[in-house]
Enzyme design. Structure first.
Site, PDB file in Angstrom:
ATOM      1  N   CYS A 264      -4.195   3.859  -2.124  1.00 39.02           N
ATOM      2  CA  CYS A 264      -3.777   4.914  -1.385  1.00 39.02           C
ATOM      3  C   CYS A 264      -2.470   5.398  -1.307  1.00 39.02           C
ATOM      4  O   CYS A 264      -1.194   5.834  -1.152  1.00 39.02           O
ATOM      5  CB  CYS A 264      -4.102   6.077   0.034  1.00 39.02           C
ATOM      6  SG  CYS A 264      -4.946   4.420   0.710  1.00 39.02           S
TER       7      CYS A 264
ATOM      8  N   VAL B 223       1.362   7.306  -1.439  1.00 34.01           N
ATOM      9  CA  VAL B 223       1.629   7.273  -0.742  1.00 34.01           C
ATOM     10  C   VAL B 223       3.636   7.477  -0.752  1.00 34.01           C
ATOM     11  O   VAL B 223       4.138   8.288  -0.630  1.00 34.01           O
ATOM     12  CB  VAL B 223       1.950   7.006   0.811  1.00 34.01           C
ATOM     13  CG1 VAL B 223       2.461   7.242   1.522  1.00 34.01           C
ATOM     14  CG2 VAL B 223       0.008   7.354   1.004  1.00 34.01           C
TER      15      VAL B 223
END
Ligand code: SF4
Ligand code: SF4
Lengths: 408, 501
Positions: free
Chosen positions: B147, B151
């Site tokens: 992630c 991001v």
């Protein structure tokens, strides 16, 4: 790691579902209590970030989540918010949310930024967790009916397989009053009252030294490192601890040693003949490479290589003196390097973690996980040493290793 | 010498006394209060409160996308999985798979740190690819993201092109990639994304002569036994086939005294040639949706999706094989079917009318619902954390096809804490789930049959197939014997002594 085992607080994995899922139930911090009612150690609680949380931020959801949790778990005595990687990147203010909820719900809410990208290693995480305990919990009220001159904290024991309990047993038999266990089987109250003890007795130096230094400066609680792996070190530690106290405790200490020495001698008599001269290579985090040396030596085994996954220079300083001459010390080795060492040094057994375990099984090299005790334990204290000795015997001497048809 | 392990040791009086004494420092609620709250959590009122929560998951049954991508990449020969993100994540994925399979799990990461958060992950990736290629000499590197990389918006395609442009890695090294954000979908989505990435990369420009082979895509399937079973069945039928993403050797390799980093996987040449196959059968729908869509439109050959768990589903699987390959079903397989049916008939008295709670991934649940109904059991609470609307509709349709589906309720996006409420307020006879479902067994006392992923606390279950007719036999065996074990335990001190069943 430091904050997670506190049993009556709920730890939220704040972020996407992964991190919490992979660590769910994976560390063996034993505790007493009814899970889901008054203790929450083996639960996976997560805000389960979705795309909208990344775009609009997760603060509102976190706020609501904590209130829902308090409704469902009225006996929770605290909430820990472990923020995962994305949370730091999107600029959420979990500190502000935690502060507000703490005020409204009247239980400590501790934000911990554990985002993995922030440091090179887990040990920075230790440092951060120490700071939050200092700022949010320690010395902030708590119940302790009376104080005695024998009050001590058992620090840096995570109660893997019950390690903390078998250590506590010895301290109590010495006549000391263990008022807190940090943090295996700990409660929020124990986290609060620790500053009122007379001494900090510290087992894992790496993970807890920051907070012990703080307690020394702020509350005048001196600390002492000890080692309950293997009888030799345990006797030594018992005497060292007793020396901090009066004659009664010192006399008790001798009695404890007298009581257990025959038991330990019997364990050694049983297992040493099977393990004498066998060589060991260790590669694990925190204190174990250094601390377990004595226990192996009690069984006549020899450490020929050791290393840390996230050691600091003070770890190494503490390691050299206890290592036998000629032993190899590795820092942050890759799995590739570990295998190379194995081929060259040909140890009789290896102690490392889950990521290494099955590689060595394929190689036909006796292996023991030294983070989780391979789902066994305890290994600390007198009761733990018997289990340790039996486990090392079954590791080195299992006939299954002989079935492997190694290519010449 | 008798050694006391934790289970006995901490039951000894000196420890029980220690625990009792420790309570004075714990500052926790008194036992009466704990009992009161405990009873309250079993009520209808608590269930309502529990189902009203919107912002928190408690014991969810799903992992994040990159885990699925890692499993998928491991299914290809000489392929190094490369995690673009923080090192902690890669360590998590590897440990998770290692614990389930009891096998080594290989992945490298680009070890992104704070610098990357500020400047992007390009440098980490270039350096990482270079080092990993030099150290582990893979024939393919499968790149996927955590992630963190998602991001900060890492552009894998551009980075890989740049790495090749700079000569960091060879121009002709296949480097498929997949964006696998953990805040979208679950591990099954990650599997799908990576599979699509790998297949589109390795088959590029390979369209040519038809090779007559059948392709199989297993989906996020963590039963190495299933892969071997499938091969056995297709060999019996004489169907030449390629399993795309074959993890059976990767995660079940022989102990030979030597560790090899790439013990198995689909040969890359076979994977490249899969575009020329006669057709592709996916054994799961929800972990292969995008991949199958891609195959349908790009490869233009026959596709089918069927999960061969249970009798009817296995029938459907063979029908699909016949439809695509034109090969007849040999007598051996007919006989296997007959044996599986024999098993179901023999065992039905102990399963008929029993109520089941179940949890797991969507496709596996559909298979389990089916076989439980075939046996005359009632699927009751079906909790699927990573199930979507389509799954719900399909599962409800399935339940409506049999009178034994009448008690079934599908709960998507719910977790095992919801399940706990369901099991207390509307009890069932049996629970099917992964190792994490063990806490329900501990709390509620309902016997647990372990099927799914992960399976940490029982050994070798993943080596025993649950697909095909043999798989049906295995599922029935474990269910019926769990029922009988429980019955024996319950009747230990009664007159019901039966030894013949
Ligand atoms: S940080 Fe993200 S990618 Fe990594 S384990 Fe956690 S959820 Fe999965
Ligand atoms: S450091 Fe990153 S990977 Fe590790 S638990 Fe925290 S967020 Fe997850």
């Amino acid at each position: 790691m430091v904050w997670g085992p506190v049993k009556d607080q709920i730890t939220i994995s704040h972020g996407p579902v992964g991190c919490g899922q992979y660590s769910w139930w994976a560390r063996r911090n034993y505790y007493n209590g009814q899970t889901g009612i008054n203790t929450f150690g083996t639960m996976h609680v997560t805000t389960d970030f979705q795309e909208k949380d990344i775009v609009y931020g997760g603060d509102k959801g976190l706020d609501a989540a904590m209130r829902e949790l308090k409704g469902l778990f009225p006996l929770a005595n605290g909430i820990g918010v472990l923020s995962e990687c994305p949370v730091g990147l999107i600029g959420d203010d979990i500190e502000a949310v935690s502060k507000q909820v703490e005020k409204d719900l009247e239980i400590p809410v501790v934000p911990v930024r554990c985002e993995g990208f922030r440091g090179v290693s887990q040990s920075l995480g230790h440092h951060i967790a120490n700071d939050t305990i200092r700022d949010h919990i320690l010395g902030k009220g708590g119940i302790l009916e009376e104080e005695t001159p024998y009050d001590v904290n058992l620090i840096g024991d995570y109660n893997i397989g019950g390690d903390g309990w078998s250590s506590r047993k010895i301290l109590e038999e010495m006549g000391l009053r263990v008022i807190t266990q940090w943090t295996g089987d700990a409660s929020v109250n124990e986290m609060k009252i620790a500053s009122r003890a007379k001494y900090n007795l510290i087992h894992c130096y790496r993970s807890m030294n920051y907070i012990c230094r703080h307690m020394e400066e702020e509350y005048g609680v001196p600390w002492l490192e000890f080692n309950f792996f293997g009888p030799t070190k345990t006797y030594e530690s018992i005497r060292k601890i007793a020396a901090l106290f009066d004659d009664t405790i010192q006399a008790n200490a001798e009695k404890v040693i007298e009581k257990y020495k025959p038991v330990m001698d019997a364990v050694i008599a049983e297992y040493k003949p099977k393990l004498e001269g066998k060589t060991v290579m260790l590669y694990v985090g925190g204190l174990r490479p250094r601390h377990t040396v004595g226990a192996y030596e009690d069984l006549g085994m020899e450490i020929i290589g050791t290393g840390y996954e996230f050691g600091h220079s003070d770890d190494y300083k503490r390691t050299y003196p206890v290592m036998p001459e000629g032993a190899v010390i590795m820092d942050d080795a890759t799995s590739y390097e570990l295998e190379e060492f194995t081929y060259r040094l040909r140890p009789d057994m290896i102690g490392a973690g889950i990521k290494e375990k099955y590689n060595y099984h394929k190689m036909g090299v006796p292996f023991r996980q030294m983070h989780s005790w391979d789902y066994s334990g305890p290994y600390h204290g007198f009761d733990g040493f018997a289990v340790f000795a039996r486990d090392m015997d079954m590791t080195v001497n299992s006939p299954t290793w002989d079935l492997v048809r190694k290519k010449k | 010498m008798k050694i006391l392990d934790h289970n006995e040791l901490f039951q000894r009086p000196e420890y029980l006394e220690q625990f009792e004494n420790k309570r004075q420092f714990e500052g926790m609620a008194p036992p009466e209060k704990v009992r009161e709250i405990s009873e309250w959590t079993k009520t209808e009122e608590y269930k309502e409160l529990n189902f009203a929560r919107k912002n928190i998951k408690i014991n969810p049954v799903k992992a994040c996308q990159p885990l699925g991508a890692l499993l998928c990449s491991g299914g290809f020969q000489d392929t190094l999985p490369f995690v673009q993100g923080a090192q902690g994540c890669a360590a998590y994925f590897r440990s998770h798979l290692a614990r389930h399979f009891k096998e080594p799990s290989v992945a490298v990461s680009s070890s992104m740190t704070e610098d990357a958060a500020v400047f992007g992950g390009m440098n980490n990736m270039l350096e990482g690819l270079e080092n990993a290629y030099a150290l582990y000499t893979p024939k393919m590197m499968a790149v996927f993201t955590t992630c963190m990389a998602e991001v900060i918006g890492d552009d894998l395609n551009a980075y890989i092109r740049s790495a090749k442009g700079k000569g960091t890695i060879p121009e002709d090294l296949p480097v498929p990639f997949a964006h696998t954000p953990s805040f979208v979908g679950s591990h099954i989505t990650g599997y799908d994304n990576m599979m699509k990435g790998i297949l589109s990369t390795v088959t590029q420009g390979k369209k040519g002569e038809p090779n007559g082979k059948l392709n199989i895509i297993p989906g996020f399937d963590t039963y190495t036994g299933n892969y071997r079973e499938l091969k056995r069945l297709l060999d019996i039928m004489g169907v030449e086939h390629t399993t795309l993403g074959d993890i059976s050797e990767t995660y079940d390799s022989p102990t030979t005294g030597e560790y090899t980093i790439y013990p198995g996987g689909t040969p890359l040449a076979d994977a490249a040639d899969s575009v020329n196959g006669v057709g592709t059968i996916a054994l799961q729908r929800f972990s292969t949706a995008k991949t199958m869509q891609f195959i349908k439109t790009e490869w233009v050959h026959k596709t089918e999706t069927v999960t061969p768990i249970g009798i009817k589903n296995t029938d459907a699987f063979f029908e699909a094989v016949v439809k695509i390959t034109g090969k007849p079903i040999p007598k051996d397989i007919e006989d296997e079917r007959g044996r599986a049916v024999d098993v179901m008939v023999d065992s039905h008295p102990y399963v008929h009318g029993k109520r089941f709670a179940m949890t797991g991934d969507p496709d596996q649940l559909l298979g389990l619902i089916s076989i439980i109904m075939e046996l005359g059991g009632y699927p009751a609470h079906i909790v699927c954390t990573n199930g979507d609307k389509k799954f719900k509709a399909q599962a409800e349709e399935l339940l409506s096809q049999s009178p034994f589906g009448a008690q079934g309720q599908i709960y998507t996006n719910k977790d095992l804490w919801h399940m706990r409420s369901l099991m207390f307020t509307e009890p069932v006879d049996m629970l099917i789930g992964n190792s994490y479902a063990k806490f329900l067994w501990r709390d509620v006392g309902t016997p647990l049959v372990r099927i799914g992923f992960p399976l940490f606390d029982r050994h070798h279950l993943h080596r025993v197939p649950i697909i095909g007719y043999q798989g049906a036999i295995n599922i029935v065996t474990s269910i019926v014997n769990t029922v009988l074990d429980e019955l024996d335990r319950e009747t230990m001190h009664t007159a019901s002594f039966d030894v013949i069943r």
